[in-house]
Scaffold this motif. Structure first.
Motif, mmCIF file in Angstrom:
data_model
loop_
_atom_site.group_PDB
_atom_site.id
_atom_site.type_symbol
_atom_site.label_atom_id
_atom_site.label_comp_id
_atom_site.label_asym_id
_atom_site.label_seq_id
_atom_site.Cartn_x
_atom_site.Cartn_y
_atom_site.Cartn_z
ATOM 1 N N ARG A 11 0.833 -1.209 0.000
ATOM 2 C CA ARG A 11 0.000 0.000 0.000
ATOM 3 C C ARG A 11 0.864 1.253 0.000
ATOM 4 O O ARG A 11 0.543 2.239 -0.674
ATOM 5 N N ALA A 12 1.954 1.224 0.764
ATOM 6 C CA ALA A 12 2.839 2.384 0.832
ATOM 7 C C ALA A 12 3.480 2.675 -0.521
ATOM 8 O O ALA A 12 3.616 3.836 -0.924
ATOM 9 N N ILE A 13 3.880 1.636 -1.235
ATOM 10 C CA ILE A 13 4.484 1.807 -2.559
ATOM 11 C C ILE A 13 3.457 2.383 -3.540
ATOM 12 O O ILE A 13 3.750 3.307 -4.308
ATOM 13 N N GLU A 14 2.256 1.834 -3.521
ATOM 14 C CA GLU A 14 1.209 2.356 -4.399
ATOM 15 C C GLU A 14 0.900 3.816 -4.083
ATOM 16 O O GLU A 14 0.787 4.655 -4.990
ATOM 17 N N GLN A 15 0.770 4.123 -2.798
ATOM 18 C CA GLN A 15 0.438 5.487 -2.407
ATOM 19 C C GLN A 15 1.541 6.461 -2.794
ATOM 20 O O GLN A 15 1.277 7.575 -3.258
ATOM 21 N N ALA A 16 2.799 6.026 -2.613
ATOM 22 C CA ALA A 16 3.919 6.894 -2.986
ATOM 23 C C ALA A 16 3.915 7.168 -4.485
ATOM 24 O O ALA A 16 4.191 8.301 -4.928
ATOM 25 N N ALA A 17 3.597 6.138 -5.280
ATOM 26 C CA ALA A 17 3.556 6.325 -6.736
ATOM 27 C C ALA A 17 2.431 7.272 -7.135
ATOM 28 O O ALA A 17 2.600 8.117 -8.026
ATOM 29 N N ILE A 18 1.290 7.161 -6.471
ATOM 30 C CA ILE A 18 0.155 8.038 -6.782
ATOM 31 C C ILE A 18 0.466 9.474 -6.383
ATOM 32 O O ILE A 18 0.239 10.425 -7.148
ATOM 33 N N GLU A 19 1.017 9.658 -5.183
ATOM 34 C CA GLU A 19 1.304 11.007 -4.704
ATOM 35 C C GLU A 19 2.398 11.690 -5.515
ATOM 36 O O GLU A 19 2.424 12.921 -5.632
ATOM 37 N N SER A 20 3.294 10.901 -6.107
ATOM 38 C CA SER A 20 4.367 11.472 -6.915
ATOM 39 C C SER A 20 3.885 11.880 -8.302
ATOM 40 O O SER A 20 4.621 12.542 -9.047
ATOM 41 N N GLY A 21 2.681 11.477 -8.671
ATOM 42 C CA GLY A 21 2.167 11.751 -10.003
ATOM 43 C C GLY A 21 2.595 10.733 -11.037
ATOM 44 O O GLY A 21 2.280 10.864 -12.226
ATOM 45 N N GLU A 22 3.279 9.696 -10.597
ATOM 46 C CA GLU A 22 3.738 8.657 -11.520
ATOM 47 C C GLU A 22 2.573 7.930 -12.162
ATOM 48 O O GLU A 22 2.625 7.530 -13.329
ATOM 49 N N VAL A 23 1.481 7.760 -11.416
ATOM 50 C CA VAL A 23 0.338 6.995 -11.882
ATOM 51 C C VAL A 23 -0.866 7.393 -11.033
ATOM 52 O O VAL A 23 -0.708 7.896 -9.915
ATOM 53 N N THR A 24 -2.048 7.184 -11.554
ATOM 54 C CA THR A 24 -3.255 7.415 -10.768
ATOM 55 C C THR A 24 -3.785 6.092 -10.247
ATOM 56 O O THR A 24 -3.455 5.015 -10.764
ATOM 57 N N GLY A 25 -4.632 6.182 -9.233
ATOM 58 C CA GLY A 25 -5.234 4.970 -8.707
ATOM 59 C C GLY A 25 -6.075 4.257 -9.744
ATOM 60 O O GLY A 25 -6.102 3.017 -9.807
ATOM 61 N N LEU A 26 -6.781 5.010 -10.588
ATOM 62 C CA LEU A 26 -7.591 4.393 -11.637
ATOM 63 C C LEU A 26 -6.723 3.647 -12.639
ATOM 64 O O LEU A 26 -7.087 2.561 -13.114
ATOM 65 N N GLU A 27 -5.562 4.236 -12.964
ATOM 66 C CA GLU A 27 -4.662 3.556 -13.891
ATOM 67 C C GLU A 27 -4.144 2.249 -13.300
ATOM 68 O O GLU A 27 -4.058 1.228 -13.999
ATOM 69 N N LEU A 28 -3.792 2.273 -12.015
ATOM 70 C CA LEU A 28 -3.336 1.043 -11.375
ATOM 71 C C LEU A 28 -4.422 -0.023 -11.378
ATOM 72 O O LEU A 28 -4.160 -1.208 -11.620
ATOM 73 N N MET A 29 -5.665 0.386 -11.134
ATOM 74 C CA MET A 29 -6.773 -0.559 -11.115
ATOM 75 C C MET A 29 -7.005 -1.154 -12.493
ATOM 76 O O MET A 29 -7.268 -2.360 -12.640
ATOM 77 N N VAL A 242 0.379 -19.276 -8.692
ATOM 78 C CA VAL A 242 0.458 -17.847 -8.432
ATOM 79 C C VAL A 242 1.220 -17.156 -9.556
ATOM 80 O O VAL A 242 2.315 -17.580 -9.926
ATOM 81 N N VAL A 243 0.619 -16.105 -10.103
ATOM 82 C CA VAL A 243 1.236 -15.289 -11.143
ATOM 83 C C VAL A 243 1.354 -13.868 -10.619
ATOM 84 O O VAL A 243 0.379 -13.318 -10.086
ATOM 85 N N CYS A 244 2.535 -13.284 -10.746
ATOM 86 C CA CYS A 244 2.745 -11.894 -10.345
ATOM 87 C C CYS A 244 2.849 -11.052 -11.611
ATOM 88 O O CYS A 244 3.721 -11.288 -12.455
ATOM 89 N N THR A 245 1.961 -10.087 -11.762
ATOM 90 C CA THR A 245 1.920 -9.283 -12.978
ATOM 91 C C THR A 245 2.388 -7.862 -12.700
ATOM 92 O O THR A 245 2.152 -7.312 -11.620
ATOM 93 N N ASP A 246 3.063 -7.282 -13.669
ATOM 94 C CA ASP A 246 3.609 -5.937 -13.552
ATOM 95 C C ASP A 246 2.500 -4.911 -13.779
ATOM 96 O O ASP A 246 1.758 -4.997 -14.761
ATOM 97 N N ILE A 247 2.380 -3.964 -12.875
ATOM 98 C CA ILE A 247 1.399 -2.891 -13.047
ATOM 99 C C ILE A 247 2.096 -1.536 -13.161
ATOM 100 O O ILE A 247 1.479 -0.490 -12.937
ATOM 101 N N GLY A 248 3.393 -1.570 -13.497
ATOM 102 C CA GLY A 248 4.092 -0.340 -13.819
ATOM 103 C C GLY A 248 4.563 0.478 -12.646
ATOM 104 O O GLY A 248 4.817 1.681 -12.788
ATOM 105 N N LEU A 249 4.702 -0.134 -11.480
ATOM 106 C CA LEU A 249 5.260 0.568 -10.326
ATOM 107 C C LEU A 249 6.775 0.437 -10.378
ATOM 108 O O LEU A 249 7.319 -0.647 -10.199
ATOM 109 N N THR A 250 7.451 1.517 -10.636
ATOM 110 C CA THR A 250 8.894 1.448 -10.843
ATOM 111 C C THR A 250 9.688 1.805 -9.601
ATOM 112 O O THR A 250 10.882 1.549 -9.529
ATOM 113 N N ALA A 251 9.035 2.406 -8.598
ATOM 114 C CA ALA A 251 9.770 2.823 -7.409
ATOM 115 C C ALA A 251 10.279 1.613 -6.661
ATOM 116 O O ALA A 251 9.518 0.695 -6.352
ATOM 117 N N PRO A 252 11.594 1.537 -6.362
ATOM 118 C CA PRO A 252 12.120 0.401 -5.605
ATOM 119 C C PRO A 252 11.629 0.436 -4.171
ATOM 120 O O PRO A 252 11.351 1.492 -3.613
#
Length: 570
Positions: A11-29, A242-252
């Motif tokens: 959740r922290a990684i997703e939130q950081a990406a959204i707050e940085s403007g890297e991606v929106t929550g709708l795009e991640l969904m 189990v399959v792990c799919t990339d959703i474009g979160l690049t922040a380490p």
């Protein structure tokens, strides 16, 4: 290297990406829903509908058909963002011509903003039916015509038991069992993690969950990173593939993630004549690189202590493991009563008579012994406790297993007071409960809220309490050191090796770790690499394995690693 992120870290990684403007929550969904749909058709290509690529949009009144006819999907959406992912999946499946039925558990007015947008998008093209317990009583089944059931009810953020639809998990399990045992539809697909399973611990929340079930999903699609719950406790039995799919979160991740089969430098001393080996698991083919010209005395001298007459086999297994994995010299310390018994079985392993604690202390005056293995077949008498105490006072890298652990059942603190940072404890579940009864009780308790207490939590606490590395054995082996560093070595999914459940396999593992300590690895690295190679040796041999076979697989496993290194140009 493969990271395992907790629900809070994700959740922290997703939130950081959204707050940085890297991606929106709708795009991640949207990306998450797309990943689920792609994973479904990759796993079951027979469901792919014909006439889609490059053609006109499907006619909802007459959708195209696949090999099995018109695909039907049942999508179960929950009240959070996991449900939002489900509405995206439903919309994308319909766009591909599937017949989709959507059920919703919750109230639309209470949905998070992004999930509500996707609820509304679906509502414009399809109905949303209320999800009630009795709707699923006996349905769907192999006669319902449903091909896929999507579980998008509660994902990684679930912190309470899923009791409102207690029959639902049983219905989904019936579906997944049909697929596993009879190759029938419908197939169950979980979004992120099966609903009701704690993503951090792999435990089912609540007393009413079906613990006796073999599994609740045939396919689990998670995002960005795998979670501990996919590998711990009930997770592997519940998740299917189990399959792990990339959703474009690049922040380490900088949040203290766990590592599974982490990148490990086995021999990180680059002086001339040293043998450099690196293993990578989970993120690609392991590789090995070597510098030739080693000498046996540069690879350490391991000492393994044997039990008395009639209980010597475990120590010989450990000694063979230590020798095969690369210790330059291995000596088996044997009491007088077992000398002939051991001598009849040993060739490359040296034999030295040791009687009691005084004999151990005397032998360890030779500083060339740099790694010890105590416990396999040692017995649980008072002499065992004295021998362990004498060995620990010598302050050498030491592996303690089996009887060397259980002998301290009455007062584990006696052992803890003697342990030092170069020790490795290798308990299985029963031995762990003897040394750390309170931690074992916490682990065994049925969790009512999440995130639940996990094997990771227990192993980390055990390592901090004992002041050394603890390797808590199992198909979900967890290894931790006193600083909190932790790794999970999973022998599940594609690495499953059920034939490791054979007498003496743990003794060989203790020997592997001892041999690596003799070679100069740190205790944490020796435990990680030893556990990884242990599973790989079992997989190399396959069904029919007995413990004596494990060390003999090492040449083939290491050769495979070396060939991989050459292909990679290392």
């Amino acid at each position: 290297m493969m990271e395992l992120l907790t629900a809070a870290q994700m959740r922290a990684i997703e939130q950081a990406a959204i707050e940085s403007g890297e991606v929106t929550g709708l795009e991640l969904m949207e990306r998450a829903g797309t990943g689920v749909v792609e994973a479904i058709f990759e796993e079951w290509p027979e469901l792919e509908l014909v006439g889609q690529e490059g053609g006109a949009a499907p006619d909802p009144a007459d959708p195209p058909r696949g090999i099995l006819g018109k695909m039907k999907a049942l999508v179960l959406c929950g009240p959070g963002n996991n449900g939002g992912d489900g509405f995206v999946v439903a919309r994308l499946l319909r766009a591909r011509g599937c017949e989709v039925e959507v059920f919703f558990f919750g109230e639309a007015a209470h949905l998070p903003a992004d999930a509500r947008v996707n609820f509304d998008r679906w509502s414009e093209i399809g109905a949303v039916k209320p999800l009630q317990d009795d709707v699923f009583d006996g349905w769907p089944d192999e006669t319902s015509g449903v091909h896929i059931v999507i579980d998008a009810l509660f994902g990684t953020g679930l912190a309470r038991p899923f009791l409102q639809c207690r029959h639902l998990s049983r219905r989904m399990n019936s579906c997944s069992e049909l697929a596993r045992t009879r190759d029938l539809f419908p197939r169950v697909v979980a979004v992120d993690i099966p609903s009701g399973l704690c993503a951090d611990s792999g435990a089912w929340l609540g007393d009413d969950q079906p613990l006796d079930f073999a599994g609740l999903a045939n396919l689990t699609v998670t995002f960005h990173s795998l979670k501990p719950g996919h590998f711990l406790a009930d997770g592997p039995a519940s998740c299917g593939k189990v399959v792990c799919t990339d959703i474009g979160l690049t922040a380490p991740s900088k949040l203290g993630s766990l590592s599974r089969n982490a990148l490990i430098e086995m021999y990180n001393d680059n002086r001339p004549g040293r043998h450099i080996v690196s293993l990578v698991g989970g993120g690609g083919e392991p590789h090995l690189s070597a510098k030739q010209g080693p000498h046996k005395f540069s690879h350490g001298h391991a000492l393994v202590l044997s039990g008395g007459h009639g209980r010597t086999g475990a120590a010989r297994l450990a000694a063979r493991g230590a020798l095969r994995i690369g210790a330059g010299l291995v000596t088996l310390g044997s009491p007088r009563s077992a000398m002939f018994e051991n001598a009849a079985q040993l060739t490359a392993i040296m034999l030295h008579q040791i009687d009691g604690a005084h004999g151990v202390s005397e032998l360890l005056e030779d500083k060339r012994f740099n790694a010890l293995c105590l416990g396999p077949g040692l017995g649980r008498g008072m002499d065992t406790q004295a021998v362990v105490i004498a060995a620990l006072k010598a302050r050498r890298a030491t592996v303690l297993d089996a009887d060397a652990l259980t002998r301290f059942e009455r007062d584990p603190q006696v052992l803890f007071d003697l342990l030092h940072e170069d020790c490795v404890l290798t308990p299985h579940g029963g031995e762990f409960a003897i040394l750390f009864p309170d931690l074992a009780a916490n682990l065994a308790a049925r969790p009512q809220t999440g995130p639940a207490y996990s094997k990771v939590d227990a192993t980390r606490e055990a390592a901090a309490r004992s002041g050394c590395v603890v390797l808590f054995k199992g198909a979900d082996t967890v290894i931790a050191d006193p600083t909190g560093r932790c790794s999970v070595n999973s022998a599940q999914y594609e690495r499953a090796a059920p034939w490791l459940a054979t007498a003496g396999a743990g003794d060989v593992l203790a020997g592997f770790i001892t041999g690596l300590l003799a070679r100069g690895l740190s205790p944490m690295a020796a435990a990680e690499v030893g556990a990884w190679l242990h599973v790989e040796c079992a997989r190399q041999y396959g069904p029919g394995l007995i413990s004596e076979d494990l060390p003999e697989q090492l040449p083939a496993v290491l050769n495979r690693l070396e060939q991989g290194a050459r292909r990679m140009g290392l």
